[in-house]
Every structure is written in C-alpha cells, then in structure tokens.
Design a protein around this motif. Structure first.
Motif, PDB file in Angstrom:
ATOM      1  N   TYR A 113       0.792  -1.236   0.000  1.00 27.86           N
ATOM      2  CA  TYR A 113       0.000   0.000   0.000  1.00 27.86           C
ATOM      3  C   TYR A 113       0.825   1.287   0.000  1.00 27.86           C
ATOM      4  O   TYR A 113       0.568   2.168  -0.812  1.00 27.86           O
ATOM      5  N   PRO A 114       1.822   1.429   0.866  1.00 31.05           N
ATOM      6  CA  PRO A 114       2.541   2.716   0.880  1.00 31.05           C
ATOM      7  C   PRO A 114       3.629   2.857  -0.183  1.00 31.05           C
ATOM      8  O   PRO A 114       4.159   3.943  -0.368  1.00 31.05           O
ATOM      9  N   ILE A 115       3.958   1.786  -0.909  1.00 26.65           N
ATOM     10  CA  ILE A 115       5.113   1.835  -1.812  1.00 26.65           C
ATOM     11  C   ILE A 115       4.761   1.526  -3.262  1.00 26.65           C
ATOM     12  O   ILE A 115       5.253   2.182  -4.177  1.00 26.65           O
ATOM     13  N   ALA A 116       3.918   0.533  -3.496  1.00 27.80           N
ATOM     14  CA  ALA A 116       3.560   0.154  -4.871  1.00 27.80           C
ATOM     15  C   ALA A 116       2.761   1.262  -5.546  1.00 27.80           C
ATOM     16  O   ALA A 116       2.142   2.097  -4.878  1.00 27.80           O
ATOM     17  N   ALA A 117       2.781   1.270  -6.868  1.00 29.55           N
ATOM     18  CA  ALA A 117       2.063   2.286  -7.635  1.00 29.55           C
ATOM     19  C   ALA A 117       0.684   1.809  -8.077  1.00 29.55           C
ATOM     20  O   ALA A 117      -0.259   2.595  -8.103  1.00 29.55           O
ATOM     21  N   SER A 118       0.557   0.522  -8.437  1.00 34.65           N
ATOM     22  CA  SER A 118      -0.702   0.002  -8.969  1.00 34.65           C
ATOM     23  C   SER A 118      -0.834  -1.485  -8.663  1.00 34.65           C
ATOM     24  O   SER A 118       0.162  -2.172  -8.427  1.00 34.65           O
ATOM     25  N   ILE A 119      -2.079  -1.946  -8.731  1.00 32.08           N
ATOM     26  CA  ILE A 119      -2.374  -3.369  -8.556  1.00 32.08           C
ATOM     27  C   ILE A 119      -3.388  -3.775  -9.613  1.00 32.08           C
ATOM     28  O   ILE A 119      -4.323  -3.033  -9.899  1.00 32.08           O
ATOM     29  N   CYS A 120      -3.205  -4.971 -10.155  1.00 34.71           N
ATOM     30  CA  CYS A 120      -4.220  -5.577 -11.016  1.00 34.71           C
ATOM     31  C   CYS A 120      -4.707  -6.841 -10.324  1.00 34.71           C
ATOM     32  O   CYS A 120      -3.943  -7.800 -10.144  1.00 34.71           O
ATOM     33  N   PHE A 121      -5.969  -6.825  -9.899  1.00 35.24           N
ATOM     34  CA  PHE A 121      -6.588  -8.011  -9.308  1.00 35.24           C
ATOM     35  C   PHE A 121      -7.047  -8.888 -10.460  1.00 35.24           C
ATOM     36  O   PHE A 121      -8.009  -8.561 -11.159  1.00 35.24           O
ATOM     37  N   LEU A 122      -6.339  -9.976 -10.698  1.00 39.85           N
ATOM     38  CA  LEU A 122      -6.549 -10.813 -11.877  1.00 39.85           C
ATOM     39  C   LEU A 122      -7.911 -11.497 -11.852  1.00 39.85           C
ATOM     40  O   LEU A 122      -8.344 -11.986 -10.807  1.00 39.85           O
ATOM     41  N   TYR A 123      -8.562 -11.524 -13.015  1.00 41.55           N
ATOM     42  CA  TYR A 123      -9.876 -12.149 -13.134  1.00 41.55           C
ATOM     43  C   TYR A 123      -9.813 -13.667 -13.117  1.00 41.55           C
ATOM     44  O   TYR A 123     -10.819 -14.317 -12.856  1.00 41.55           O
ATOM     45  N   ASP A 124      -8.656 -14.250 -13.419  1.00 35.75           N
ATOM     46  CA  ASP A 124      -8.539 -15.710 -13.382  1.00 35.75           C
ATOM     47  C   ASP A 124      -8.931 -16.197 -11.995  1.00 35.75           C
ATOM     48  O   ASP A 124      -8.307 -15.846 -11.002  1.00 35.75           O
ATOM     49  N   THR A 125      -9.963 -17.043 -11.935  1.00 32.64           N
ATOM     50  CA  THR A 125     -10.385 -17.526 -10.622  1.00 32.64           C
ATOM     51  C   THR A 125      -9.421 -18.567 -10.074  1.00 32.64           C
ATOM     52  O   THR A 125      -9.235 -18.651  -8.871  1.00 32.64           O
ATOM     53  N   ARG A 126      -8.825 -19.338 -10.926  1.00 31.43           N
ATOM     54  CA  ARG A 126      -7.816 -20.311 -10.508  1.00 31.43           C
ATOM     55  C   ARG A 126      -6.677 -20.230 -11.512  1.00 31.43           C
ATOM     56  O   ARG A 126      -6.623 -21.000 -12.461  1.00 31.43           O
ATOM     57  N   LEU A 127      -5.793 -19.293 -11.287  1.00 27.73           N
ATOM     58  CA  LEU A 127      -4.677 -19.057 -12.192  1.00 27.73           C
ATOM     59  C   LEU A 127      -3.892 -20.353 -12.388  1.00 27.73           C
ATOM     60  O   LEU A 127      -3.488 -20.984 -11.414  1.00 27.73           O
TER      61      LEU A 127
END
Length: 185
Positions: free
Chosen positions: A119-133
């Motif tokens: 949270y304090p350091i990363a710029a972005s997150i992608c929560f992947l749609y794959d339910t079981r990658l």
C-alpha cells in the motif's frame, strides 16, 4: 496448511503462465532484465535469472531496471523465509534503485506485509480475473490451478503503461491516492 487442507502440490516451482509473461514484457517494451525467482521450467527468459542453489534471489542485489518476481508463496523451511521476505526485498530494491518491479502474488490484503510493503510503496495493482490461475508446474500447464486469488503488483513510475496492458486481465487500480491509517503503516 490448516483445517485439514492439503497443498495442491509440494513443488514450489509454480511458473508464470505465458499470457502474463507476454503482458509484463509488453509493459516494458519486450524484455525483462531480472527474474530473481527463476526455475528450470520458467518461460520468463529474463536477461538475468537467479536460480537456487547457485544464486539466492533474496540475498543477491537487484540493481536492474525491470524486474519480474513470482516468489514462492509458501514458507521455505530450508532457508527460513516466507513471502513476507520477498515483499520486503521488492520494496527495499525499488526504494534503493528506483527500478520497475512487477510481482505476481496472492491477494492477501489484510496481511502485515501488504500493509507495510504494498500500500505505501507500490504504484498500482491488477486483481486478476482468473479464478484459478493456472501456473506452469513441472513444465505442465494442465493442472487445477492456484487455490487462491492472485494479483500483479506494480512498483514504478509508469502506472499508465501497466494499467493499459493489465486492464485486459483484471481490475487495475492506482495506489497514488490511497489513504493509509497511521496505525497501519
């Protein structure tokens, strides 16, 4: 493991699926400088790959412009490390070298390592749609898939490029405007 649950596999070499390797390379113009968690089955093909036992990615320096990290999700009992150590290494490297890092990690937003190193350091997150990658396990893509949700976390200055590419794979958010309670940091 808890409550009688068994691991999907005892193998810790869960390699990144091709579509995500391609996406990461697309963000960075076609190449990845360092893969500090590589294995013999990896298809990342970074310019530099750290493989155990020759090179321990947690101990080596990460002074490379672009780094892709798919860390071991469980505990390494031999080395006494956990995924928290990888999050710390990512954070420390990004702060020290101002490099770009994309990490493929389990979604565990309530953990102390997310509160301290994402949270304090990363710029972005992608929560992947794959339910079981479906990771590549021992070179095989035909498996049950991960038992948890996964995401790609981006550390760097080019959140727009990350979002442009990764929005095809999931909900992508910027952390620039996130407000963090003082008690959580």
């Amino acid at each position: 493991m808890s409550a009688g649950r068994q691991a999907v596999t005892k193998n810790k070499d869960w390699c990144t699926p091709k579509k995500y390797v391609d996406a990461i390379k697309h963000v960075w113009g076609g190449k990845i400088d360092l893969d500090p968690c590589s294995s013999v089955f990896s298809i990342v093909n970074a310019d530099v790959e750290f493989l155990l036992p020759e090179t321990d990615g947690l101990c080596a320096e990460w002074n490379y412009p672009t780094i892709y990290v798919n860390p071991p999700y469980g505990a390494d009992r031999v080395r006494g490390t956990t995924i928290r150590d990888w999050f710390k290494k990512i954070s420390d490297s990004h702060k020290k070298y101002d490099n770009e890092i994309i990490a493929l990690v389990p979604v565990a937003t309530n953990t102390s390592h997310w509160k301290k190193y994402v949270y304090p350091i990363a710029a972005s997150i992608c929560f992947l749609y794959d339910t079981r990658l479906k990771f590549i396990i021992d070179g095989d893509e035909n498996n049950k898939g991960a038992p948890m949700s996964c995401c790609a976390v981006y550390y760097g200055r080019n959140s727009a490029a990350f979002a442009d590419v990764f929005s095809a794979y999931g909900a992508t958010i910027s952390l620039k405007e996130i407000k963090i309670p003082k008690a959580a940091s």
